[in-house]
Design a protein around this motif. Structure first.
Motif, mmCIF file in Angstrom:
data_model
loop_
_atom_site.group_PDB
_atom_site.id
_atom_site.type_symbol
_atom_site.label_atom_id
_atom_site.label_comp_id
_atom_site.label_asym_id
_atom_site.label_seq_id
_atom_site.Cartn_x
_atom_site.Cartn_y
_atom_site.Cartn_z
ATOM 1 N N LEU A 190 -12.925 33.354 10.236
ATOM 2 C CA LEU A 190 -13.814 32.413 10.907
ATOM 3 C C LEU A 190 -15.263 32.868 10.790
ATOM 4 N N ALA A 191 -16.145 31.888 10.670
ATOM 5 C CA ALA A 191 -17.571 32.178 10.473
ATOM 6 C C ALA A 191 -18.260 32.387 11.812
ATOM 7 N N ASP A 192 -17.939 33.508 12.451
ATOM 8 C CA ASP A 192 -18.671 33.976 13.631
ATOM 9 C C ASP A 192 -19.594 35.078 13.133
ATOM 10 N N LEU A 193 -20.858 34.759 12.973
ATOM 11 C CA LEU A 193 -21.805 35.654 12.316
ATOM 12 C C LEU A 193 -23.085 35.750 13.120
ATOM 13 N N ARG A 201 -18.125 27.530 4.632
ATOM 14 C CA ARG A 201 -17.724 26.125 4.458
ATOM 15 C C ARG A 201 -16.962 25.701 5.702
ATOM 16 N N GLY A 202 -17.525 24.732 6.407
ATOM 17 C CA GLY A 202 -16.896 24.333 7.663
ATOM 18 C C GLY A 202 -16.925 25.470 8.653
ATOM 19 N N GLU A 203 -15.754 25.856 9.158
ATOM 20 C CA GLU A 203 -15.689 26.909 10.177
ATOM 21 C C GLU A 203 -15.368 28.281 9.597
ATOM 22 N N ARG A 251 -20.996 26.933 13.089
ATOM 23 C CA ARG A 251 -22.098 26.160 13.659
ATOM 24 C C ARG A 251 -23.221 27.110 14.079
ATOM 25 N N VAL A 252 -24.442 26.775 13.696
ATOM 26 C CA VAL A 252 -25.605 27.612 14.036
ATOM 27 C C VAL A 252 -26.051 27.302 15.457
ATOM 28 N N TYR A 253 -26.140 28.347 16.281
ATOM 29 C CA TYR A 253 -26.608 28.193 17.661
ATOM 30 C C TYR A 253 -27.984 28.794 17.863
ATOM 31 N N LYS A 254 -28.389 29.701 16.981
ATOM 32 C CA LYS A 254 -29.683 30.350 17.128
ATOM 33 C C LYS A 254 -30.204 30.704 15.749
ATOM 34 N N PRO A 259 -22.229 20.143 3.128
ATOM 35 C CA PRO A 259 -22.514 21.145 2.103
ATOM 36 C C PRO A 259 -22.199 22.551 2.602
ATOM 37 N N ASP A 260 -21.836 23.426 1.666
ATOM 38 C CA ASP A 260 -21.653 24.835 2.014
ATOM 39 C C ASP A 260 -22.978 25.416 2.494
ATOM 40 N N THR A 261 -22.897 26.486 3.260
ATOM 41 C CA THR A 261 -24.094 27.203 3.702
ATOM 42 C C THR A 261 -24.109 28.578 3.047
ATOM 43 N N LEU A 262 -25.192 28.892 2.377
ATOM 44 C CA LEU A 262 -25.368 30.184 1.725
ATOM 45 C C LEU A 262 -26.341 31.024 2.551
ATOM 46 N N LEU A 263 -25.855 32.129 3.087
ATOM 47 C CA LEU A 263 -26.664 33.016 3.913
ATOM 48 C C LEU A 263 -27.077 34.227 3.083
ATOM 49 N N ILE A 264 -28.399 34.431 2.969
ATOM 50 C CA ILE A 264 -28.915 35.540 2.161
ATOM 51 C C ILE A 264 -29.762 36.445 3.059
ATOM 52 N N PRO A 265 -29.186 37.535 3.547
ATOM 53 C CA PRO A 265 -29.916 38.485 4.401
ATOM 54 C C PRO A 265 -30.485 39.645 3.574
ATOM 55 N N GLN A 266 -31.132 40.554 4.268
ATOM 56 C CA GLN A 266 -31.579 41.772 3.594
ATOM 57 C C GLN A 266 -30.395 42.706 3.340
#
Length: 425
Positions: A393-396, A52-54, A421-424, A28-35
């Motif tokens: 690329l999703a480096d966030l 989505r993916g990388e 990929r989430v590392y933290k 599934p896609d990842t939806l990131l909702i920050p302030q």
């Protein structure tokens, strides 16, 4: 028959489990909702990002990027931004107040140094630095090439790397030094001389898998131990010509005005350190579009190792000179990189450099740009990294506070994603 039925059921369960975990199965896609979102150039409110993916597949106002069925991650009170890009790192070194540079090069086996570098990589990533330009293994050969691969394949957690291998020096100029002339000790970089020699070494380093060539355009090899130029302009020009034909840039350690001049005219893309830059040199850098990694944090660290009590004692002359040099380059409009020579001080403490950049004259916004889209542009990564933009690329990372107003917010990293990929968290 009962055994066959049990076996069939077991195979069905195992097969189903394997298929569920297959790497090619849709996620599934990842939806990131920050302030808030820092997109690499400015702060945006009311934004969200879809991964989505990388890759980033959408970034913009929340209403425009909603994805039914997406996995939602709410980053309440946090600013989402591109992962930081460190411009001058040595993952195979550790702080000089623990072990001197000489002893790291001569007494620590490469296997031991690689084991340390693995932990350095993880600390770097957890600090929100998702990419490093690693400018020389300092006696560890091409260990950085293997380390880069291990991080890329997810064998161990760490940043993506741009590696320089052993770096290149003129014969007789580098170290370790101070040993009997009867002995030739291993060097912290690879020696090369003359047009044929630098051509061969450049090609050999390329063949070993480096992403860029690092040269020492000057070093402390003067008659009285002072820094003097090493390679001739013709040698530097040849190194750049050979590297450029393979699509690789050249960067230069250069502290003297003449070393900097030769490196700039020879075609290097960034100057590291630049301690004796002059108005003429800064003008030349602007004209040739050469970026500058001032590495403020390294002398700040080594001065304290030598006994300077920061905030109590007067600043050492070298720090005073370094600050004035940096301010002059900044005023001249030289493009600044974020790169602190980390390894001289602790990995994971990368923000130390950004704090000094701001303390000595850059705005928090300019420093945050330097650490993201600025370095991405300087290092030819802007088609992949440095901004929150569809297709990159999703480096966030997500930090507590607003780094465009308070650079110390970059020390409060609460979320790290690399390559989707989430590392933290």
């Amino acid at each position: 028959m009962r055994r066959i039925a049990i076996l069939a059921s077991w195979l069905t369960l195992v097969t189903g489990s394997v298929l569920a975990q297959a790497p090619n199965s849709p996620q599934p896609d990842t939806l990131l909702i920050p302030q808030a979102v820092f997109d690499g150039e400015r702060l945006q409110s009311g934004w969200a990002v879809v991964v989505r993916g990388e890759r980033i597949v959408a970034a913009g106002p929340v209403a425009s990027v909603q994805k039914p069925g997406a996995k939602e991650i709410r980053l309440a009170g946090l600013t989402l931004m591109p992962g930081m890009i460190e411009g001058h790192s040595h993952l195979l070194l550790h702080p000089y107040n623990e072990v001197t540079w000489n002893d790291q090069v001569l007494r620590e086996p490469v296997s031991y140094r690689v084991a340390r570098a693995v932990t350095h990589g993880e600390r770097t990533l957890m600090a929100g630095v998702t990419t490093v330009r690693d400018l020389g293994t300092e006696g560890a050969g091409y260990a950085d090439v293997g380390l880069k691969r291990a991080f890329e394949e997810g064998i161990v957690p760490g940043p993506r790397m741009l590696v320089a291998g052993p770096a290149m020096v003129a014969t007789g100029s580098y170290g370790p030094k101070g040993f009997s002339t009867e002995f030739r000790v291993p060097q912290g970089a690879e020696e090369a001389d003359g047009l044929d020699g630098v051509t061969r070494v450049t090609r050999d380093q390329i063949g070993h898998g480096v992403d860029l060539i690092k040269i020492y355009a000057d070093y402390r090899w003067g008659a009285n131990g002072e820094s003097r130029p090493t390679f001739t302009l013709e040698e530097i020009t040849r190194i750049v010509e050979v590297a450029k034909s393979s699509g690789r840039p050249v960067v230069a350690h250069a502290g003297t005005a003449e070393g900097m001049r030769r490196a700039i005219l020879g075609g290097v893309e960034t100057i590291e350190h630049g301690d004796e830059g002059t108005p003429e040199i800064w003008k030349l850098m602007v004209e040739k579009k050469v970026a500058y990694c001032p590495t403020l944090a390294a002398p700040d660290a080594t001065a304290q190792y030598a006994g300077w009590k920061k905030g109590v004692d007067p600043e050492p002359p070298r720090m005073v000179a370094k600050r004035e040099t940096f301010k002059a380059a900044l005023a001249a409009g030289v493009k600044m990189c974020f790169g602190g020579d980390v390894g001289v001080y602790a990995h994971g403490d990368n923000v130390r450099e950004l704090e000094l950049l701001v303390k000595w004259g850059m705005t928090p916004l300019a420093a945050t740009i330097a650490a993201t889209s600025g370095n991405a542009s300087s290092f030819h990564l802007d088609n992949r990294l440095g901004r929150l933009k569809e297709g990159l690329l999703a480096d966030l990372i997500a930090v507590e506070g607003d780094p465009t107003q308070d650079i110390a917010a970059l020390r409060k990293v609460k979320f790290v994603m690399k390559n989707g990929r989430v590392y933290k968290q």
